[in-house]
Motif scaffolding. Structure first.
Motif, PDB file in Angstrom:
ATOM      1  N   LYS A   1      -6.517   3.599  -3.669  1.00  0.00           N
ATOM      2  CA  LYS A   1      -6.194   2.238  -4.100  1.00  0.00           C
ATOM      3  C   LYS A   1      -7.351   1.660  -4.920  1.00  0.00           C
ATOM      4  N   GLU A   2      -8.558   1.840  -4.425  1.00  0.00           N
ATOM      5  CA  GLU A   2      -9.751   1.346  -5.128  1.00  0.00           C
ATOM      6  C   GLU A   2      -9.870   1.997  -6.512  1.00  0.00           C
TER       7      GLU A   2
ATOM      8  N   PRO B   1      -6.958   3.910   1.045  1.00  0.00           N
ATOM      9  CA  PRO B   1      -7.901   2.895   0.553  1.00  0.00           C
ATOM     10  C   PRO B   1      -8.758   3.354  -0.631  1.00  0.00           C
ATOM     11  N   ASP B   2      -9.270   4.585  -0.592  1.00  0.00           N
ATOM     12  CA  ASP B   2     -10.111   5.051  -1.704  1.00  0.00           C
ATOM     13  C   ASP B   2      -9.290   5.294  -2.969  1.00  0.00           C
TER      14      ASP B   2
ATOM     15  N   LEU C   1      -7.152   0.560  -8.818  1.00  0.00           N
ATOM     16  CA  LEU C   1      -7.484  -0.807  -9.241  1.00  0.00           C
ATOM     17  C   LEU C   1      -8.577  -0.801 -10.304  1.00  0.00           C
ATOM     18  N   ARG C   2      -9.536   0.118 -10.191  1.00  0.00           N
ATOM     19  CA  ARG C   2     -10.578   0.253 -11.223  1.00  0.00           C
ATOM     20  C   ARG C   2      -9.959   0.711 -12.547  1.00  0.00           C
TER      21      ARG C   2
ATOM     22  N   ASP D   1       0.817  -1.220   0.000  1.00  0.00           N
ATOM     23  CA  ASP D   1       0.000   0.000   0.000  1.00  0.00           C
ATOM     24  C   ASP D   1       0.848   1.266   0.000  1.00  0.00           C
TER      25      ASP D   1
END
Length: 166
Positions: free
Chosen positions: A98-99, A95-96, A102-103, A62
């Motif tokens: 990272k999301e 986290p947001d 990944l999208r 991360d």
């Protein structure tokens, strides 16, 4: 020094957290949104966001490392270094973010299949659908048009950095 093109270009714009969140909601469907989102979360320069490479993101640990830039002088320059030594930085991958990344990665796979041999391969995160790299001036214009479409205050892309810092 160059003379400012307009009154707005010469002054810094600082958004409050509330204003920044409102802007992000309004820009959600704009092509420039992922760049704006990453820039405002990490206080990055436009050149640093455009220079972000997949090899600089560690989804296991991360982390997100800023170590490349894309700038335009007379021509576009893709550099494996940053504006200053202090700009070379490693951040915790939120986290947001990272999301979101990944999208983007998943979307790129779909585009890669869709475009086939016409797809331009690169390690850069932010590219056009066909893989071609963004020009810095293209992002500037896209950002300005998106702000205007949503009746948001006129500002430079760099003002996102100032807003985060303040």
């Amino acid at each position: 020094p160059k003379k400012p093109k307009s009154n707005t270009a010469s002054k810094n714009v600082f958004m409050t957290a509330e204003e920044a969140n409102k802007m992000l909601v309004l820009l959600r469907d704009e092509e420039v949104y992922p760049l704006v989102y990453v820039a405002i979360n990490y206080a990055l320069r436009k050149s640093e966001v455009l220079g972000l490479k997949w090899s600089a993101i560690d989804f296991e640990k991360d982390t997100l490392e800023i170590k490349s830039t894309v700038v335009k002088h007379r021509s576009i320059v893709y550099q494996d270094d940053t504006k200053t030594e202090n700009s070379h930085n490693t951040f915790v991958l939120m986290p947001d973010v990272k999301e979101l990344l990944l999208r983007i990665k998943e979307q790129k796979e779909k585009f890669r299949e869709e475009y086939g041999l016409l797809y331009t391969e690169s390690d850069y995160v932010f590219t056009h659908d066909d893989g071609r790299l963004y020009r810095p001036d293209c992002i500037t214009r896209s950002f300005q048009r998106a702000l205007k479409r949503h009746d948001l205050p006129e500002m430079r892309f760099h003002d996102l950095r100032h807003s985060t810092a303040s």
